[in-house]
Design a protein around this motif. Structure first.
Motif, short mmCIF file in Angstrom:
data_model
loop_
_atom_site.label_atom_id
_atom_site.label_comp_id
_atom_site.label_asym_id
_atom_site.label_seq_id
_atom_site.Cartn_x
_atom_site.Cartn_y
_atom_site.Cartn_z
N UNK A 31 -55.76 -34.09 -41.27
CA UNK A 31 -56.50 -33.98 -40.02
C UNK A 31 -56.77 -35.37 -39.44
N UNK A 32 -57.27 -36.25 -40.27
CA UNK A 32 -57.41 -37.65 -39.87
C UNK A 32 -57.59 -38.52 -41.11
N UNK A 51 -56.02 -40.32 -36.07
CA UNK A 51 -55.45 -38.99 -36.21
C UNK A 51 -53.92 -39.08 -36.28
N UNK A 52 -53.26 -38.01 -36.68
CA UNK A 52 -51.79 -38.05 -36.74
C UNK A 52 -51.14 -38.35 -35.39
N UNK A 53 -51.80 -37.99 -34.30
CA UNK A 53 -51.21 -38.29 -32.99
C UNK A 53 -51.65 -39.63 -32.45
N UNK A 97 -59.12 -36.79 -44.52
CA UNK A 97 -59.71 -35.47 -44.25
C UNK A 97 -58.52 -34.53 -44.07
N UNK A 98 -58.37 -33.63 -45.02
CA UNK A 98 -57.16 -32.82 -45.06
C UNK A 98 -57.48 -31.33 -44.91
N UNK A 106 -61.11 -27.42 -45.44
CA UNK A 106 -61.10 -28.82 -45.01
C UNK A 106 -61.80 -29.64 -46.08
N UNK A 107 -61.13 -30.65 -46.56
CA UNK A 107 -61.64 -31.41 -47.70
C UNK A 107 -61.48 -32.90 -47.44
#
Length: 120
Positions: A31-32, A51-53, A97-98, A106-107
């Protein structure tokens, strides 16, 4: 999920340093990613996230001197630090944060930290 941070060390005031963090494992999406730091006797504080983007967020006090970046595969993150000050001395931690693809939980996962010492 495992995170491995590296790149810390001793640097003089005004110098630069680049930290790296590699995320490994499978079965999740990111997620980030983020960098945090903790100085002796102080609480852990946010440095920056990405973030990925490519959207970034910074601690207001650090955005002028620090730059967060990541590789195209999203699994390697960097923190470029410039014009370092003694008050930047801290253990720097990376965090992921996955989203677990099986449970959709979410962990947060943390790396072991890398020590940055800025000498005056």
């Amino acid at each position: 999920v495992q995170l491995q941070a590296s790149g810390g060390g001793l640097v003089q005031t005004g110098g630069s340093l680049t930290l790296s963090c590699v995320v490994s494992g499978s079965g999740f999406s990111i997620d980030h990613l983020g960098w945090y730091r903790q100085a002796p006797g102080k609480q852990r504080e946010l440095v920056a996230t990405i973030t990925p983007d490519g959207r970034t967020d910074y601690s207001d006090s650090l955005r002028e001197r620090f730059t967060i970046a990541r590789n195209g595969d999203q699994r390697t993150m960097y923190l470029q630090m410039s014009t370092l000050k003694p008050e930047d001395s801290a253990v720097y931690f990376c965090k992921a944060h996955i989203i677990d693809l099986r449970t959709l939980q979410r962990l947060d996962y943390w790396g072991q930290g890398t020590l940055v010492t800025v000498s005056s």
